[in-house]
Enzyme design. Sequence first.
Site, short mmCIF file in Angstrom:
data_model
loop_
_atom_site.label_atom_id
_atom_site.label_comp_id
_atom_site.label_asym_id
_atom_site.label_seq_id
_atom_site.Cartn_x
_atom_site.Cartn_y
_atom_site.Cartn_z
N HIS A 88 0.85 -1.20 0.00
CA HIS A 88 0.00 0.00 0.00
C HIS A 88 0.89 1.25 0.00
O HIS A 88 1.42 1.65 1.03
CB HIS A 88 -0.88 -0.03 1.25
CG HIS A 88 -2.04 0.93 1.21
ND1 HIS A 88 -2.10 2.02 0.36
CD2 HIS A 88 -3.20 0.96 1.93
CE1 HIS A 88 -3.24 2.67 0.56
NE2 HIS A 88 -3.93 2.05 1.51
N GLY A 89 1.01 1.83 -1.18
CA GLY A 89 1.84 3.03 -1.30
C GLY A 89 0.99 4.26 -1.58
O GLY A 89 1.50 5.27 -2.07
N HIS A 95 -2.72 6.94 -0.80
CA HIS A 95 -3.72 7.51 0.12
C HIS A 95 -3.21 8.14 1.40
O HIS A 95 -3.89 8.12 2.42
CB HIS A 95 -4.77 6.42 0.47
CG HIS A 95 -5.53 5.97 -0.72
ND1 HIS A 95 -6.20 4.79 -0.78
CD2 HIS A 95 -5.70 6.56 -1.94
CE1 HIS A 95 -6.76 4.64 -1.98
NE2 HIS A 95 -6.46 5.71 -2.70
N TYR A 151 -0.81 7.37 3.47
CA TYR A 151 -0.24 6.56 4.55
C TYR A 151 1.30 6.58 4.48
O TYR A 151 1.87 7.36 3.72
CB TYR A 151 -0.85 5.15 4.51
CG TYR A 151 -2.35 5.21 4.77
CD1 TYR A 151 -2.83 5.71 5.97
CD2 TYR A 151 -3.27 4.85 3.79
CE1 TYR A 151 -4.20 5.82 6.21
CE2 TYR A 151 -4.64 4.96 4.02
CZ TYR A 151 -5.10 5.45 5.23
OH TYR A 151 -6.44 5.56 5.46
N ARG A 165 -8.97 11.49 -10.92
CA ARG A 165 -10.30 12.07 -10.59
C ARG A 165 -10.69 11.80 -9.15
O ARG A 165 -11.60 12.43 -8.62
CB ARG A 165 -11.37 11.53 -11.54
CG ARG A 165 -11.56 10.02 -11.45
CD ARG A 165 -12.51 9.53 -12.54
NE ARG A 165 -12.44 8.07 -12.66
CZ ARG A 165 -12.85 7.41 -13.72
NH1 ARG A 165 -13.29 8.06 -14.77
NH2 ARG A 165 -12.78 6.10 -13.75
C1 LIG Z 1 -15.04 1.57 2.46
C2 LIG Z 1 -13.75 1.84 1.73
C3 LIG Z 1 -12.56 1.33 2.22
C4 LIG Z 1 -11.36 1.51 1.54
N1 LIG Z 1 -10.22 0.92 2.01
C5 LIG Z 1 -9.08 0.96 1.27
C6 LIG Z 1 -7.94 0.21 1.67
O1 LIG Z 1 -7.95 -0.52 2.67
N2 LIG Z 1 -6.83 0.30 0.89
C7 LIG Z 1 -6.79 1.07 -0.24
O2 LIG Z 1 -5.75 1.12 -0.92
N3 LIG Z 1 -7.87 1.77 -0.64
C8 LIG Z 1 -9.01 1.71 0.07
N4 LIG Z 1 -10.14 2.36 -0.39
C9 LIG Z 1 -10.13 2.96 -1.73
C10 LIG Z 1 -10.66 1.93 -2.76
O3 LIG Z 1 -9.77 0.83 -2.90
C11 LIG Z 1 -10.88 2.55 -4.14
O4 LIG Z 1 -9.65 3.01 -4.66
C12 LIG Z 1 -11.87 3.71 -4.07
O5 LIG Z 1 -13.07 3.29 -3.42
C13 LIG Z 1 -12.23 4.24 -5.45
O6 LIG Z 1 -12.75 3.19 -6.25
P1 LIG Z 1 -14.35 3.05 -6.50
O7 LIG Z 1 -14.76 4.32 -7.19
O8 LIG Z 1 -14.45 1.83 -7.41
O9 LIG Z 1 -15.00 2.86 -5.19
C14 LIG Z 1 -11.34 2.24 0.32
C15 LIG Z 1 -12.54 2.78 -0.16
C16 LIG Z 1 -13.73 2.59 0.51
C17 LIG Z 1 -15.01 3.15 -0.06
#
Ligand SMILES: Cc1cc2nc3c(=O)[nH]c(=O)nc-3n(C[C@H](O)[C@H](O)[C@H](O)COP(=O)(O)O)c2cc1C
Length: 373
Positions: A183-184, A186, A188, A275
């Site tokens: 996990h690189g 968001h 963290y 986006r």
């Molecule tokens: C409930 C929730 C939990 C998430 N947890 C993680 C996570 O543990 N690790 C991560 O890299 N991204 C996490 N994300 C981001 C998602 O992996 C994804 O990149 C983001 O929801 C955008 O994609 P989507 O439009 O298909 O939902 C999370 C997103 C949501 C909504």
Amino acid sequence: MTSETEAPTIPLLTPYKMGNFNLSHRVVLAPLTRQRSYNNVPQPHAILYYSQRTSKGGLMISEATGVSDTAQGYQDTPGIWTKEQVEAWKLIVDAVHAKGGIFLCQIWHVGRVSKAEFQPNGQAPISSTDNPLEPRLKSNGIDLAEFTPPRRLRTDEIPSIVNDFRLAARNAIEAGFDGVEIHGAHGYLVDQFLKDQVNDRTDKYGGSLENRCRFALEIVEAVANEIGAERVGIRFSPFANYADCGDSNPKELGLYLANALNKYGILYCHMVEPRITAVEKNVECPHSLVPMRKAFNGIFLVAGGYDREDGNKAIVEDRADLVVYGRLFLANPDLPKRFKLNAPLNKYNRDTFYTSDPIVGYTDYPFLETQAS
Ligand SMILES: Cc1cc2nc3c(=O)[nH]c(=O)nc-3n(C[C@H](O)[C@H](O)[C@H](O)COP(=O)(O)O)c2cc1C
């Protein structure tokens, strides 16, 4: 709605050979934190959750999973640094494998997105910096998330954090996972080193792009040496500014990373679309991941705001090899099948994304055949 046998093949549902894995389609479960792993131990209810989302030959990435006892910043997220956690994961991974799924563990350290109560002996969270995060509203829009000011890692401590990722990867393989995703992204810990709006170091881990990317690449190298590059993916979000972790030149950062990764021959590079700049926000933007897709000589995964149509387009236009779905997959355990049939989708309920119930908002989203037609 057409029946499954009559449905025309869409690009998202064509097979793909991902390294040693034969994927039957390109609809990937995104890493999704669910906060139902009480005391950082994965629970039996996760067996049902992940097996509901398993398809034969489908790829899934686990929720972010802590690499060590300093890696947590949220209530009840899973870890993979103790024997008990590894044993608990085994049951979940076995269930996924029994249904023919391919399952990677996302290994994670939150860095400064934490507070003393989540840390051993109430110590300060670690980071690239000692600049604190400002308090902010939680996803429910009511509660305030507060953070303990971090402690800047000394240069000589960094190898031990890299080593925690290596050990976590080893544990993931021990638990039966097919590989790991580092996990690189968001905001963290890894991202706290990558981005120049957070990283204010003056040692070999700060300043130039090469220096800011050093920590990420050292983790890639250590993990690849431990479990084999063919089992290692990594996720980045160069354009995002989650947790105040932005960069002054995200395109250059993304390109540097894509090029630098080529040296290691890893399984894939996974990037989050520009986006998606902050949690659950889609904004129109002029940027694209195409330059990184072109620069990286391996398998490229994209995530962020995709639906069926857009995902098909990304495959047809060769902007990605696989498309990763978060919220839609969370709410539709049979998402690949629904895409195949062009069936209507369940709506996700964000109020239960991070609640702790073992069923509600977790394993109670209906399958197609259980819904009234
Ligand atoms: C409930 C929730 C939990 C998430 N947890 C993680 C996570 O543990 N690790 C991560 O890299 N991204 C996490 N994300 C981001 C998602 O992996 C994804 O990149 C983001 O929801 C955008 O994609 P989507 O439009 O298909 O939902 C999370 C997103 C949501 C909504």
